[in-house]
Design a protein around this motif. Structure first.
Motif, PDB file in Angstrom:
ATOM      1  N   GLN A   1      56.937  11.937  31.559  1.00 20.07           N
ATOM      2  CA  GLN A   1      57.516  12.104  32.897  1.00 20.07           C
ATOM      3  C   GLN A   1      56.409  12.282  33.930  1.00 20.07           C
ATOM      4  O   GLN A   1      56.443  11.701  35.010  1.00 20.07           O
ATOM      5  CB  GLN A   1      58.485  13.294  32.919  1.00 20.07           C
ATOM      6  CG  GLN A   1      59.075  13.575  34.275  1.00 20.07           C
ATOM      7  CD  GLN A   1      59.978  12.459  34.792  1.00 20.07           C
ATOM      8  OE1 GLN A   1      60.534  11.676  34.032  1.00 20.07           O
ATOM      9  NE2 GLN A   1      60.105  12.379  36.100  1.00 20.07           N
TER      10      GLN A   1
ATOM     11  N   ARG B   1      46.568  16.560  41.133  1.00 21.34           N
ATOM     12  CA  ARG B   1      48.022  16.513  40.939  1.00 21.34           C
ATOM     13  C   ARG B   1      48.402  16.783  39.483  1.00 21.34           C
ATOM     14  O   ARG B   1      49.409  17.431  39.212  1.00 21.34           O
ATOM     15  CB  ARG B   1      48.574  15.183  41.426  1.00 21.34           C
ATOM     16  CG  ARG B   1      48.550  15.086  42.951  1.00 21.34           C
ATOM     17  CD  ARG B   1      49.064  13.774  43.444  1.00 21.34           C
ATOM     18  NE  ARG B   1      50.437  13.518  43.071  1.00 21.34           N
ATOM     19  CZ  ARG B   1      51.498  13.693  43.867  1.00 21.34           C
ATOM     20  NH1 ARG B   1      51.340  14.173  45.086  1.00 21.34           N
ATOM     21  NH2 ARG B   1      52.707  13.388  43.448  1.00 21.34           N
TER      22      ARG B   1
ATOM     23  N   LYS C   1      53.056   6.322  39.780  1.00 20.37           N
ATOM     24  CA  LYS C   1      53.785   5.737  40.901  1.00 20.37           C
ATOM     25  C   LYS C   1      53.271   6.301  42.222  1.00 20.37           C
ATOM     26  O   LYS C   1      53.045   5.565  43.186  1.00 20.37           O
ATOM     27  CB  LYS C   1      55.282   5.993  40.757  1.00 20.37           C
ATOM     28  CG  LYS C   1      56.099   5.382  41.869  1.00 20.37           C
ATOM     29  CD  LYS C   1      57.578   5.617  41.679  1.00 20.37           C
ATOM     30  CE  LYS C   1      58.377   4.981  42.808  1.00 20.37           C
ATOM     31  NZ  LYS C   1      59.813   5.197  42.636  1.00 20.37           N
ATOM     32  N   ALA C   2      53.068   7.620  42.281  1.00 22.92           N
ATOM     33  CA  ALA C   2      52.558   8.251  43.498  1.00 22.92           C
ATOM     34  C   ALA C   2      51.173   7.719  43.861  1.00 22.92           C
ATOM     35  O   ALA C   2      50.870   7.511  45.039  1.00 22.92           O
ATOM     36  CB  ALA C   2      52.525   9.769  43.325  1.00 22.92           C
TER      37      ALA C   2
ATOM     38  N   TYR D   1      51.048  20.600  36.775  1.00 22.02           N
ATOM     39  CA  TYR D   1      52.024  20.635  35.680  1.00 22.02           C
ATOM     40  C   TYR D   1      51.592  21.713  34.687  1.00 22.02           C
ATOM     41  O   TYR D   1      50.742  21.470  33.822  1.00 22.02           O
ATOM     42  CB  TYR D   1      52.098  19.275  34.991  1.00 22.02           C
ATOM     43  CG  TYR D   1      52.688  18.196  35.870  1.00 22.02           C
ATOM     44  CD1 TYR D   1      54.024  17.836  35.765  1.00 22.02           C
ATOM     45  CD2 TYR D   1      51.904  17.530  36.809  1.00 22.02           C
ATOM     46  CE1 TYR D   1      54.565  16.848  36.573  1.00 22.02           C
ATOM     47  CE2 TYR D   1      52.439  16.536  37.628  1.00 22.02           C
ATOM     48  CZ  TYR D   1      53.768  16.213  37.498  1.00 22.02           C
ATOM     49  OH  TYR D   1      54.307  15.243  38.300  1.00 22.02           O
TER      50      TYR D   1
ATOM     51  N   SER E   1      54.680   8.959  34.617  1.00 30.68           N
ATOM     52  CA  SER E   1      55.550   8.098  35.414  1.00 30.68           C
ATOM     53  C   SER E   1      55.505   8.487  36.894  1.00 30.68           C
ATOM     54  O   SER E   1      55.313   7.635  37.771  1.00 30.68           O
ATOM     55  CB  SER E   1      56.982   8.175  34.883  1.00 30.68           C
ATOM     56  OG  SER E   1      57.849   7.427  35.693  1.00 30.68           O
ATOM     57  N   VAL E   2      55.662   9.762  37.164  1.00 29.07           N
ATOM     58  CA  VAL E   2      55.678  10.254  38.543  1.00 29.07           C
ATOM     59  C   VAL E   2      54.324  10.060  39.213  1.00 29.07           C
ATOM     60  O   VAL E   2      54.219   9.549  40.335  1.00 29.07           O
ATOM     61  CB  VAL E   2      56.098  11.746  38.575  1.00 29.07           C
ATOM     62  CG1 VAL E   2      55.838  12.366  39.939  1.00 29.07           C
ATOM     63  CG2 VAL E   2      57.553  11.895  38.171  1.00 29.07           C
ATOM     64  N   GLU E   3      53.258  10.443  38.530  1.00 31.05           N
ATOM     65  CA  GLU E   3      51.947  10.454  39.163  1.00 31.05           C
ATOM     66  C   GLU E   3      51.303   9.072  39.278  1.00 31.05           C
ATOM     67  O   GLU E   3      50.593   8.801  40.242  1.00 31.05           O
ATOM     68  CB  GLU E   3      51.013  11.436  38.449  1.00 31.05           C
ATOM     69  CG  GLU E   3      51.508  12.869  38.500  1.00 31.05           C
ATOM     70  CD  GLU E   3      51.822  13.376  39.913  1.00 31.05           C
ATOM     71  OE1 GLU E   3      51.253  12.857  40.896  1.00 31.05           O
ATOM     72  OE2 GLU E   3      52.655  14.287  40.036  1.00 31.05           O
TER      73      GLU E   3
END
Length: 86
Positions: free
Chosen positions: A53, A26, A60-61, A30, A56-58
Motif C-alpha cells: 500500500q 515520505r 503515484k505521489a 509510515y 502504491s501511494v508513494e
C-alpha cells in the motif's frame, strides 16, 4: 506475511537528488514499515499489505509531484534484518 523491498528511484531530470530525498522522507511517515537507506538504494520491511500500500501511494505521489522517474524494486518474501551488517 512479511515483505522486504529494495527500491531505487531514478528521476529523469537534472535535479535528481531532491525527489529522492522527498520520497525517503515520505517513507519515514509510515511507522509500521522499517526503512534503511544507503548510497545505492532504500530497503523497507514490514507487513506485506502495509508495504505494498505504501509503495502504491508513494510511487503515484512521486510521479504526480516530479513527473517521469524509473523505479527499480526487488521483492523478498519475509522479514529481513535491515540493520544487520555482514
Amino acid at each position: 506475511m512479511q515483505l522486504t523491498v529494495d527500491i531505487s528511484m531514478y528521476p529523469l531530470h537534472d535535479n535528481y537528488k531532491d525527489p529522492i530525498r522527498w520520497l525517503i522522507k515520505r517513507l519515514d511517515s509510515y511507522p509500521s514499515v522499517e526503512r534503511v537507506t544507503n548510497s545505492l538504494s532504500t530497503q523497507v520491511t514490514g507487513d506485506y499489505d502495509a508495504v505494498m500500500q505504501m509503495l502504491s501511494v508513494e510511487m503515484k505521489a512521486a510521479y504526480e509531484q516530479f513527473g517521469t522517474a524509473v523505479f527499480v524494486c526487488k521483492f523478498l518474501q519475509g522479514e529481513f534484518d535491515l540493520r544487520r551488517r555482514t
